[in-house]
Design a protein around this motif. Structure first.
Motif, PDB file in Angstrom:
ATOM      1  N   ILE A 170       2.786  -4.387   1.818  1.00 51.57           N
ATOM      2  CA  ILE A 170       3.003  -4.263   0.075  1.00 51.57           C
ATOM      3  C   ILE A 170       1.565  -3.464  -0.155  1.00 51.57           C
ATOM      4  CG2 ILE A 170       3.174  -5.346  -1.935  1.00 51.57           C
ATOM      5  CD1 ILE A 170       4.516  -7.444  -0.576  1.00 51.57           C
ATOM      6  N   HIS A 171       1.791  -2.294  -1.068  1.00 56.27           N
ATOM      7  CA  HIS A 171       0.767  -1.816  -1.645  1.00 56.27           C
ATOM      8  C   HIS A 171       1.296  -1.783  -3.306  1.00 56.27           C
ATOM      9  CE1 HIS A 171      -0.821   0.165   2.024  1.00 56.27           C
ATOM     10  NE2 HIS A 171       0.632   0.397   2.114  1.00 56.27           N
ATOM     11  N   ASP A 172       0.261  -1.119  -4.239  1.00 59.65           N
ATOM     12  CA  ASP A 172       0.508  -1.243  -5.470  1.00 59.65           C
ATOM     13  C   ASP A 172      -0.111   0.071  -6.094  1.00 59.65           C
ATOM     14  OD1 ASP A 172       1.035  -3.693  -7.844  1.00 59.65           O
ATOM     15  OD2 ASP A 172       0.118  -1.760  -8.417  1.00 59.65           O
ATOM     16  N   VAL A 205      -4.910   4.085  -7.940  1.00 56.36           N
ATOM     17  CA  VAL A 205      -5.507   2.861  -7.283  1.00 56.36           C
ATOM     18  C   VAL A 205      -4.840   2.242  -6.438  1.00 56.36           C
ATOM     19  CG1 VAL A 205      -7.284   1.115  -7.488  1.00 56.36           C
ATOM     20  CG2 VAL A 205      -7.405   3.119  -9.198  1.00 56.36           C
ATOM     21  N   CYS A 206      -4.781   1.647  -5.443  1.00 51.44           N
ATOM     22  CA  CYS A 206      -4.028   0.820  -4.858  1.00 51.44           C
ATOM     23  C   CYS A 206      -4.409  -0.795  -5.090  1.00 51.44           C
ATOM     24  CB  CYS A 206      -3.870   0.833  -3.144  1.00 51.44           C
ATOM     25  SG  CYS A 206      -2.983  -0.760  -2.607  1.00 51.44           S
ATOM     26  N   ALA A 207      -3.642  -1.414  -5.880  1.00 47.15           N
ATOM     27  CA  ALA A 207      -3.998  -2.620  -6.491  1.00 47.15           C
ATOM     28  C   ALA A 207      -3.374  -3.903  -5.704  1.00 47.15           C
ATOM     29  CB  ALA A 207      -3.414  -2.732  -7.836  1.00 47.15           C
ATOM     30  N   GLU A 208      -2.942  -3.844  -4.347  1.00 47.97           N
ATOM     31  CA  GLU A 208      -2.777  -4.836  -3.482  1.00 47.97           C
ATOM     32  C   GLU A 208      -3.512  -4.976  -2.334  1.00 47.97           C
ATOM     33  OE1 GLU A 208       0.122  -7.266  -4.337  1.00 47.97           O
ATOM     34  OE2 GLU A 208      -1.055  -8.299  -2.927  1.00 47.97           O
ATOM     35  N   LEU A 209      -4.206  -5.767  -1.939  1.00 46.81           N
ATOM     36  CA  LEU A 209      -4.954  -5.763  -0.816  1.00 46.81           C
ATOM     37  C   LEU A 209      -3.854  -5.490   0.510  1.00 46.81           C
ATOM     38  CD1 LEU A 209      -7.737  -6.504   0.528  1.00 46.81           C
ATOM     39  CD2 LEU A 209      -7.412  -8.766   0.580  1.00 46.81           C
ATOM     40  N   CYS A 210      -4.446  -4.388   1.078  1.00 44.90           N
ATOM     41  CA  CYS A 210      -3.471  -4.197   1.976  1.00 44.90           C
ATOM     42  C   CYS A 210      -3.818  -3.708   3.609  1.00 44.90           C
ATOM     43  CB  CYS A 210      -2.714  -2.739   1.541  1.00 44.90           C
ATOM     44  SG  CYS A 210      -3.701  -1.482   1.336  1.00 44.90           S
ATOM     45  N   GLY A 211      -5.091  -4.238   3.711  1.00 47.82           N
ATOM     46  CA  GLY A 211      -5.855  -4.074   4.893  1.00 47.82           C
ATOM     47  C   GLY A 211      -7.161  -3.539   4.886  1.00 47.82           C
ATOM     48  N   GLY A 213      -8.486  -0.696   4.909  1.00 47.37           N
ATOM     49  CA  GLY A 213      -9.038   0.559   4.298  1.00 47.37           C
ATOM     50  C   GLY A 213      -8.405   0.471   2.700  1.00 47.37           C
ATOM     51  N   HIS A 214      -7.980  -0.780   2.527  1.00 55.35           N
ATOM     52  CA  HIS A 214      -7.816  -1.036   0.720  1.00 55.35           C
ATOM     53  C   HIS A 214      -8.296  -0.223  -0.077  1.00 55.35           C
ATOM     54  CE1 HIS A 214      -5.968  -2.542  -2.617  1.00 55.35           C
ATOM     55  NE2 HIS A 214      -7.172  -3.203  -2.982  1.00 55.35           N
ATOM     56  N   ALA A 215      -9.869  -0.281   0.115  1.00 55.46           N
ATOM     57  CA  ALA A 215     -10.659  -0.040  -1.024  1.00 55.46           C
ATOM     58  C   ALA A 215     -10.687   1.545  -1.084  1.00 55.46           C
ATOM     59  CB  ALA A 215     -12.132  -0.439  -0.798  1.00 55.46           C
ATOM     60  N   VAL A 216     -10.320   2.386  -0.151  1.00 52.94           N
ATOM     61  CA  VAL A 216     -10.337   3.542  -0.108  1.00 52.94           C
ATOM     62  C   VAL A 216      -9.030   4.260  -0.235  1.00 52.94           C
ATOM     63  CG1 VAL A 216     -12.605   4.063   1.465  1.00 52.94           C
ATOM     64  CG2 VAL A 216     -10.036   4.010   2.497  1.00 52.94           C
ATOM     65  N   MET A 217      -8.082   3.453  -0.522  1.00 52.17           N
ATOM     66  CA  MET A 217      -6.650   3.874  -0.711  1.00 52.17           C
ATOM     67  C   MET A 217      -6.544   4.372  -2.266  1.00 52.17           C
ATOM     68  SD  MET A 217      -2.997   2.318   0.195  1.00 52.17           S
ATOM     69  CE  MET A 217      -1.470   2.898  -0.247  1.00 52.17           C
ATOM     70  N   ARG A 218      -7.253   5.538  -2.476  1.00 49.52           N
ATOM     71  CA  ARG A 218      -7.142   6.394  -3.828  1.00 49.52           C
ATOM     72  C   ARG A 218      -6.750   7.536  -3.800  1.00 49.52           C
ATOM     73  NH1 ARG A 218     -11.254   3.292  -7.542  1.00 49.52           N
ATOM     74  NH2 ARG A 218     -10.874   1.274  -6.644  1.00 49.52           N
TER      75      ARG A 218
HETATM   76 CU   LIG Z   1      -3.000  -0.603  -0.570  1.00 54.05          CU
END
Ligand SMILES: [Cu+2]
Ligand code: HEC
Length: 347
Positions: A170-172, A205-211, A213-218
């Protein structure tokens, strides 16, 4: 004259509420708005603030008043409070008031939601795909073709319908400047609408903790004039970047150029969201800039980087961010094509 404690608390509470509301309204909670949907949401947020600050202050005041007035005094250590039970008038009051407030706020929020989700004519559909740890976009072109890209370009003042999917977890999908946000859930397509009203670049921005690399999922939403959008579509849908309906695998053109073109195409749709590569026209910044990073690497080294990315971590980057399952998600031919292509452009 003795001041009555309840009166003191009411005055203190009124002043604190007024101050709290003033501060809540002065603070810039959100980035400058860039979509039609932003204003009603900001107003909703302000109304919620105006309603909830006095409630918070009221609860704190009652607690402070109780501590102040009914605290245990010396000599009262062994005493119990007076045995009181039930106060129907009070109970009706504290059930009815919150119920009325909740129903009113829910109705208001529902009308805002219905307004911002209204279907509009001339809507542009953009497919959004979330995959650890990057966003990809797809636009339908004339003739049933699809433009797959890692760039999100949107024409100003045109209603956009984002159809959001996820490949792995799940991403957001969140564009703070548009105030729109929707979960990307594997196995289903979720939708969210926005009509950009301001030219510029806005963060996605990805607003769902997804792993890891979540913080760089932009990514970036680039809002441009309708004319600039049309020419961008024309430029971006040059054959190499387009995934035609069932045209994968190619066939008739001469072997060498064909493999490189196929490799470039695989790169744009699978790697470009994270890697910059001048030749492929991609500008991802999650992973190293491959325009320079690959210089002097052999085909074997490049192949290892792709199929086993954690074997050797490029300095300044994190392990676990680049997907380690390309040997499963891509065919052997696609990987061969990628290696040939990357080796040829890094010479
Ligand atoms: Cu994500
Ligand atoms: C989710 C982001 C992401 C995607 C998608 C991704 N990579 Fe990477 N890649 C990275 C990161 C981060 C690194 C640096 C860490 C490492 O070495 O594993 C990296 C490293 C590399 C390296 C090593 C560069 C060097 O300095 O030697 C190569 C080559 C590479 N990627 C190629 C690819 C190819 C080809 C694809 C598509 C099949 C791809 N990557 C897809 C994030 C990504």
């Amino acid at each position: 004259m003795r001041r009555h404690p309840v009166a003191v608390m009411v005055v203190v509470g009124a002043i604190a509420s007024a101050l709290g509301i003033a501060i809540a309204l002065i603070i810039d909670w959100f980035p400058a708005d860039a979509a039609k949907q932003a204003k009603p949401i900001d107003t909703l947020y302000d109304v919620l603030m105006i309603v909830s600050v006095p409630i918070f202050v009221g609860v704190v005041c009652v607690i402070l008043l109780s501590v102040w007035q009914f605290r245990m005094r010396p000599g009262q250590e062994r005493q119990d409070g007076p045995p009181i039970h039930g106060n129907t008038r009070l109970e009706v009051f504290w059930t009815a008031i919150p119920a009325i407030m909740l129903v009113s706020l829910c109705s208001y929020a529902y009308t805002v939601l219905r307004d911002i989700e209204e279907k509009e004519p001339n809507t542009l559909v953009v497919q959004v795909t979330g995959q650890q740890f990057a966003w990809r976009y797809a636009y339908a072109l004339d003739g049933g073709r699809t433009l797959e890209t890692t760039e999100l370009v949107l024409p100003k003042d045109r209603p956009i319908l984002f159809k959001v999917r996820a490949i792995d977890v799940i991403h957001d999908f969140w564009v703070p400047a548009f105030r729109v946000k929707i979960d990307a859930v594997p196995g289903m397509t979720t939708e969210v609408r926005a009509t950009p009203t301001r030219i510029g670049r806005f963060e996605v921005v990805c607003a769902e903790l997804c792993g890891l690399g979540h913080a760089v999922m932009r990514s970036t939403a680039r809002v441009v004039t309708p004319a600039a959008y049309t020419s961008w579509i024309a430029r971006a849908s040059r054959p190499a970047a387009v995934a035609g309906g069932g045209a994968a695998g190619g066939g008739d053109a001469s072997a060498g150029g064909d493999a490189a073109a196929a490799g470039r195409e695989t790169f744009v749709s699978n790697c470009g969201s994270c890697h910059t590569l001048a030749d492929a026209g991609t500008s991802g910044t999650v992973g190293p800039d491959l325009t320079s990073a690959l210089r002097g690497q052999s085909e074997a080294e490049i192949r290892e980087d792709i199929v086993d990315p954690d074997a050797k971590i490029t300095e300044g980057f994190q392990p676990g961010v680049m997907p380690s399952n390309f040997s499963e998600t891509l065919t052997a031919e696609q990987i061969d094509g990628l290696v040939t292509y990357l080796a040829s452009v890094s010479r």
